[in-house]
Scaffold this motif. Structure first.
Motif, PDB file in Angstrom:
ATOM      1  N   GLU A 269       0.827  -1.201   0.000  1.00  0.00           N
ATOM      2  CA  GLU A 269       0.000   0.000   0.000  1.00  0.00           C
ATOM      3  C   GLU A 269       0.864   1.254   0.000  1.00  0.00           C
ATOM      4  OE1 GLU A 269      -3.341   2.451  -0.055  1.00  0.00           O
ATOM      5  OE2 GLU A 269      -3.059   0.334  -0.566  1.00  0.00           O
ATOM      6  N   PHE A 270       1.966   1.233   0.765  1.00  0.00           N
ATOM      7  CA  PHE A 270       2.886   2.369   0.790  1.00  0.00           C
ATOM      8  C   PHE A 270       3.456   2.626  -0.602  1.00  0.00           C
ATOM      9  CE2 PHE A 270       7.324   3.815   1.005  1.00  0.00           C
ATOM     10  CZ  PHE A 270       7.150   5.059   1.599  1.00  0.00           C
ATOM     11  N   MET A 271       3.886   1.575  -1.297  1.00  0.00           N
ATOM     12  CA  MET A 271       4.489   1.736  -2.612  1.00  0.00           C
ATOM     13  C   MET A 271       3.470   2.182  -3.654  1.00  0.00           C
ATOM     14  SD  MET A 271       7.275  -1.379  -2.817  1.00  0.00           S
ATOM     15  CE  MET A 271       7.907  -0.719  -4.367  1.00  0.00           C
ATOM     16  N   LYS A 272       2.250   1.686  -3.536  1.00  0.00           N
ATOM     17  CA  LYS A 272       1.202   2.093  -4.476  1.00  0.00           C
ATOM     18  C   LYS A 272       0.811   3.550  -4.270  1.00  0.00           C
ATOM     19  CE  LYS A 272      -2.281  -0.650  -5.167  1.00  0.00           C
ATOM     20  NZ  LYS A 272      -3.418  -1.552  -4.858  1.00  0.00           N
ATOM     21  N   GLU A 273       0.716   3.960  -3.001  1.00  0.00           N
ATOM     22  CA  GLU A 273       0.251   5.307  -2.680  1.00  0.00           C
ATOM     23  C   GLU A 273       1.335   6.365  -2.879  1.00  0.00           C
ATOM     24  OE1 GLU A 273      -1.231   7.605   1.334  1.00  0.00           O
ATOM     25  OE2 GLU A 273      -2.003   5.567   0.992  1.00  0.00           O
ATOM     26  N   LYS A 274       2.559   6.068  -2.432  1.00  0.00           N
ATOM     27  CA  LYS A 274       3.628   7.067  -2.444  1.00  0.00           C
ATOM     28  C   LYS A 274       4.517   7.019  -3.681  1.00  0.00           C
ATOM     29  CE  LYS A 274       2.482   8.678   1.607  1.00  0.00           C
ATOM     30  NZ  LYS A 274       1.921  10.037   1.746  1.00  0.00           N
ATOM     31  N   LEU A 275       4.674   5.832  -4.261  1.00  0.00           N
ATOM     32  CA  LEU A 275       5.536   5.697  -5.439  1.00  0.00           C
ATOM     33  C   LEU A 275       4.760   5.335  -6.700  1.00  0.00           C
ATOM     34  CD1 LEU A 275       7.471   5.073  -2.848  1.00  0.00           C
ATOM     35  CD2 LEU A 275       8.990   4.087  -4.567  1.00  0.00           C
ATOM     36  N   HIS A 276       3.447   5.146  -6.558  1.00  0.00           N
ATOM     37  CA  HIS A 276       2.567   4.801  -7.681  1.00  0.00           C
ATOM     38  C   HIS A 276       3.032   3.524  -8.396  1.00  0.00           C
ATOM     39  CE1 HIS A 276       0.892   8.767  -6.976  1.00  0.00           C
ATOM     40  NE2 HIS A 276       2.086   9.309  -7.164  1.00  0.00           N
ATOM     41  N   THR A 277       3.518   2.584  -7.607  1.00  0.00           N
ATOM     42  CA  THR A 277       3.972   1.295  -8.143  1.00  0.00           C
ATOM     43  C   THR A 277       2.769   0.403  -8.426  1.00  0.00           C
ATOM     44  OG1 THR A 277       5.938   1.475  -6.766  1.00  0.00           O
ATOM     45  CG2 THR A 277       5.503  -0.666  -7.758  1.00  0.00           C
ATOM     46  N   GLU A 278       2.753  -0.220  -9.601  1.00  0.00           N
ATOM     47  CA  GLU A 278       1.655  -1.133  -9.929  1.00  0.00           C
ATOM     48  C   GLU A 278       1.773  -2.422  -9.122  1.00  0.00           C
ATOM     49  OE1 GLU A 278       0.646  -1.708 -14.036  1.00  0.00           O
ATOM     50  OE2 GLU A 278       1.661   0.144 -14.629  1.00  0.00           O
ATOM     51  N   THR A 279       0.625  -2.996  -8.794  1.00  0.00           N
ATOM     52  CA  THR A 279       0.580  -4.184  -7.940  1.00  0.00           C
ATOM     53  C   THR A 279       1.468  -5.309  -8.459  1.00  0.00           C
ATOM     54  OG1 THR A 279      -1.681  -3.629  -7.319  1.00  0.00           O
ATOM     55  CG2 THR A 279      -0.945  -5.866  -6.836  1.00  0.00           C
ATOM     56  N   GLY A 280       1.488  -5.495  -9.764  1.00  0.00           N
ATOM     57  CA  GLY A 280       2.264  -6.580 -10.352  1.00  0.00           C
ATOM     58  C   GLY A 280       3.763  -6.418 -10.219  1.00  0.00           C
ATOM     59  N   ASN A 281       4.219  -5.207  -9.885  1.00  0.00           N
ATOM     60  CA  ASN A 281       5.663  -4.958  -9.758  1.00  0.00           C
ATOM     61  C   ASN A 281       6.142  -4.946  -8.316  1.00  0.00           C
ATOM     62  OD1 ASN A 281       6.382  -4.764 -12.466  1.00  0.00           O
ATOM     63  ND2 ASN A 281       5.820  -2.608 -12.584  1.00  0.00           N
ATOM     64  N   ILE A 282       5.251  -5.215  -7.384  1.00  0.00           N
ATOM     65  CA  ILE A 282       5.590  -5.135  -5.965  1.00  0.00           C
ATOM     66  C   ILE A 282       6.278  -6.411  -5.469  1.00  0.00           C
ATOM     67  CG2 ILE A 282       4.570  -5.004  -3.637  1.00  0.00           C
ATOM     68  CD1 ILE A 282       2.570  -3.011  -4.781  1.00  0.00           C
ATOM     69  N   ALA A 283       6.004  -7.539  -6.102  1.00  0.00           N
ATOM     70  CA  ALA A 283       6.482  -8.845  -5.627  1.00  0.00           C
ATOM     71  C   ALA A 283       7.983  -8.887  -5.325  1.00  0.00           C
ATOM     72  CB  ALA A 283       6.115  -9.943  -6.619  1.00  0.00           C
ATOM     73  N   PRO A 284       8.874  -8.376  -6.188  1.00  0.00           N
ATOM     74  CA  PRO A 284      10.304  -8.476  -5.866  1.00  0.00           C
ATOM     75  C   PRO A 284      10.702  -7.684  -4.622  1.00  0.00           C
ATOM     76  CG  PRO A 284       9.958  -7.167  -7.858  1.00  0.00           C
ATOM     77  CD  PRO A 284       8.664  -7.828  -7.541  1.00  0.00           C
ATOM     78  N   PHE A 285       9.972  -6.613  -4.308  1.00  0.00           N
ATOM     79  CA  PHE A 285      10.285  -5.839  -3.104  1.00  0.00           C
ATOM     80  C   PHE A 285       9.839  -6.591  -1.850  1.00  0.00           C
ATOM     81  CE2 PHE A 285      10.162  -2.791  -6.541  1.00  0.00           C
ATOM     82  CZ  PHE A 285      11.271  -2.006  -6.289  1.00  0.00           C
ATOM     83  N   ILE A 286       8.689  -7.246  -1.944  1.00  0.00           N
ATOM     84  CA  ILE A 286       8.240  -8.099  -0.836  1.00  0.00           C
ATOM     85  C   ILE A 286       9.220  -9.265  -0.671  1.00  0.00           C
ATOM     86  CG2 ILE A 286       6.425  -9.649  -0.020  1.00  0.00           C
ATOM     87  CD1 ILE A 286       5.699  -6.712   0.156  1.00  0.00           C
ATOM     88  N   SER A 287       9.671  -9.793  -1.802  1.00  0.00           N
ATOM     89  CA  SER A 287      10.651 -10.884  -1.777  1.00  0.00           C
ATOM     90  C   SER A 287      11.944 -10.431  -1.102  1.00  0.00           C
ATOM     91  CB  SER A 287      10.947 -11.347  -3.210  1.00  0.00           C
ATOM     92  OG  SER A 287      11.961 -12.316  -3.238  1.00  0.00           O
ATOM     93  N   LEU A 288      12.383  -9.191  -1.361  1.00  0.00           N
ATOM     94  CA  LEU A 288      13.613  -8.688  -0.750  1.00  0.00           C
ATOM     95  C   LEU A 288      13.437  -8.516   0.759  1.00  0.00           C
ATOM     96  CD1 LEU A 288      16.483  -7.638  -0.855  1.00  0.00           C
ATOM     97  CD2 LEU A 288      15.581  -5.370  -1.447  1.00  0.00           C
ATOM     98  N   TYR A 289      12.249  -8.075   1.185  1.00  0.00           N
ATOM     99  CA  TYR A 289      12.023  -7.923   2.624  1.00  0.00           C
ATOM    100  C   TYR A 289      12.224  -9.260   3.329  1.00  0.00           C
ATOM    101  CZ  TYR A 289       9.784  -7.274   7.123  1.00  0.00           C
ATOM    102  OH  TYR A 289       9.537  -7.245   8.475  1.00  0.00           O
ATOM    103  N   TRP A 290      11.566 -10.304   2.810  1.00  0.00           N
ATOM    104  CA  TRP A 290      11.676 -11.618   3.448  1.00  0.00           C
ATOM    105  C   TRP A 290      13.052 -12.233   3.209  1.00  0.00           C
ATOM    106  CZ3 TRP A 290       8.403 -12.521   7.100  1.00  0.00           C
ATOM    107  CH2 TRP A 290       7.118 -11.959   7.048  1.00  0.00           C
ATOM    108  N   ALA A 291      13.690 -11.901   2.082  1.00  0.00           N
ATOM    109  CA  ALA A 291      15.065 -12.353   1.857  1.00  0.00           C
ATOM    110  C   ALA A 291      16.004 -11.711   2.874  1.00  0.00           C
ATOM    111  CB  ALA A 291      15.512 -12.008   0.444  1.00  0.00           C
TER     112      ALA A 291
END
Length: 491
Positions: A269-291
């Motif tokens: 939600e932060f990336m969509k609201e503040k960086l206007h990132t599309e939902t389909g492009n969020i996965a690698p950032f979530i992956s990096l958090y858990w990595a």
């Protein structure tokens, strides 16, 4: 554990770590489901967090059921029916939960999906109670905390690839930013996962994983990941809750799991609201958090191996980057652009320094890592763009080893109350649901907003810093001092 079982430690541990992978895969995949269902079903941010809430609440419900069934049957049910059997039963229960994903995906039913996740979580709760105690017992008790970090590293390999595979299933292809999300496609990865649960349940039934973890029932039983409570006089306390390190540790687990989960689950939600990132492009950032959690845990797990001092020092610097390379390789295979992530290699330096400063002491590491996480959260709230994103993601680095630190401090000195204490700690995993829900609520546009909602995380880490100081003091009063005991293989 019986002496003649020691030859089975290696193969038993290898079998045991498979369930840690499953826990991570499902937990991190929830972070992809949240923005998709929020967007498709027009949910408020706090409503979308019900996905995390249902999943993590199941741990508490499962632990409560475990506690009362044990009391009603006149003894600990794992001691009675066996640890191996308990894990197999938990896997079967989780498999039943995945079956609900078929009707949930076909009808786009939010309630059916969170019910399925709840049942999967119930099975995980039984697996967690049994598996964490087994990991501590499978080998030298002085390196039990390092083995928990090792299994945690496997858990986070699951969290690293989980978001990528679920995103692939939902968006139809890797890097699917231009593709329409398909809720009906959610059923495929979870049905496959359910089938794997059943296969592993059978493997567990016939594996070398022991059903019993101790041959004694008095204070000589392996009672803590460091086993440094031997020689301390029994307190005669009748309940695990009588120990302050456990009762305060339960709150610590609640807020730790809470901030670990909520930091990631609110990031889309932060990336969509503040960086206007599309939902389909969020996965690698979530992956990096858990990595990031995988990076920290692979580093901490070095102490579980019988290596020379020089080799350990080298690996403490090299291992984080090996884990980071795994993240890059997995995302490269998924055809994501990995060049924006190279800068993260410099952030990892902070983890290495913090790990070296902790010197294997769980209380010191908990204090240092909590301080680093608070700093990262404030950087994220006070900055913008990718700086804020990487700051929030780096919280994963400092969450990485907090579970074994808290678990070690909480169960040390409990003696034959250890299993009871462990079930109470598993119960508090519900913090992952409650804290996520709280941050999602505060992150609404009519309240403090999504960026400043990370103040919730600051409050969580502030308590963890307090617990590090208080637990050290309480254990000293009980004759246990981590500063004066050499913990072999410490990280």
């Amino acid at each position: 554990m019986e002496q003649n079982d020691k030859k089975n430690y290696g193969s038993a541990l290898l079998t045991l770590i498979t369930v840690f992978f499953f826990w991570g895969f499902v937990a991190a995949s929830n972070d992809i489901l949240i923005p998709v269902f929020k967007e498709k079903l027009s949910l408020a941010q706090w409503q979308s967090q019900m996905i995390s809430f249902a999943f993590y609440l199941a741990y508490t419900v499962g632990s409560i059921i475990y506690f009362f069934v044990s009391k009603a049957s006149g003894g600990d049910i794992l001691n009675k029916y066996g640890y191996k059997n308990g894990i197999a039963a938990g896997l079967i229960l989780s498999a039943l939960g995945t079956l609900l994903f078929y009707p949930a995906a076909e009808t786009a039913s939010f309630y059916l999906m969170i019910t399925g996740l709840f049942i999967v979580g119930l099975g995980f709760s039984l697996q967690q109670i049994a598996a964490n105690a087994l990991v501590v017992a499978l080998g030298d008790p002085k390196t039990g905390a390092q083995r928990l970090s090792l299994t945690g590293g496997v858990n986070n390999f699951g969290t690293t690839i989980g978001p990528l595979l679920v995103s692939l299933a939902i968006f139809g292809q890797v890097g699917g930013a231009t593709h329409v999300a398909s809720i009906s496609a959610v059923k495929f990865p979870y049905l496959i996962l359910g089938a794997l649960f059943l296969v592993v349940a059978v493997i567990f039934k016939f594996s070398s994983v022991p059903n019993k973890i101790a041959s004694v029932t008095d204070e000589d039983v392996i009672s803590s990941p460091t086993d440094i409570s031997k020689g301390v006089k029994p307190t005669g306390k009748k309940s695990a809750l009588s120990y302050l390190q456990l009762s305060l540790g339960m709150i610590a687990i609640f807020v730790y799991v809470g901030v670990e989960v909520s930091t990631a689950s609110n990031l889309p939600e932060f990336m969509k609201e503040k960086l206007h990132t599309e939902t389909g492009n969020i996965a690698p950032f979530i992956s990096l958090y858990w990595a990031s959690l995988m990076i920290g845990r692979w580093t901490a797990s070095i102490g579980a191996f019988n290596l020379a001092g020089g080799a350990k020092k080298i690996l403490r610097v090299v291992m984080p980057y090996i884990a980071f390379a795994v993240f890059l390789a997995v995302n490269k295979l998924a055809q994501h652009d990995i060049t924006p992530f190279y800068i993260y290699a410099f952030v990892i330096v902070v983890l290495i320094i913090a790990d070296l400063l902790s010197r294997g002491n769980p209380a010191r590491q908990l204090l240092i890592f909590s301080g680093c996480a608070i700093t990262a959260l404030f950087i994220g709230m006070l900055s913008s763009g990718m700086v804020s994103v990487f700051a929030f993601i780096s919280v994963g680095l400092f969450c990485s080893t907090l579970w074994p630190c808290i678990y070690t401090l909480a169960v040390t000195g409990l003696g034959n109350h250890t299993n009871e204490g462990s079930s109470f700690l598993i119960m508090m995993i519900m913090g992952g649901g409650f804290i996520s829900l709280l941050q999602g609520y505060l992150g609404g546009p009519d309240l403090i907003g999504i960026q400043w909602s990370y103040l919730v995380g600051v409050a969580c880490f502030a308590y963890l810093a307090f617990y590090a100081i208080k637990a050290k003091s309480v254990l000293k009063q009980q004759g246990i001092d981590f500063d004066t005991v050499e913990v072999k293989g410490g990280h």
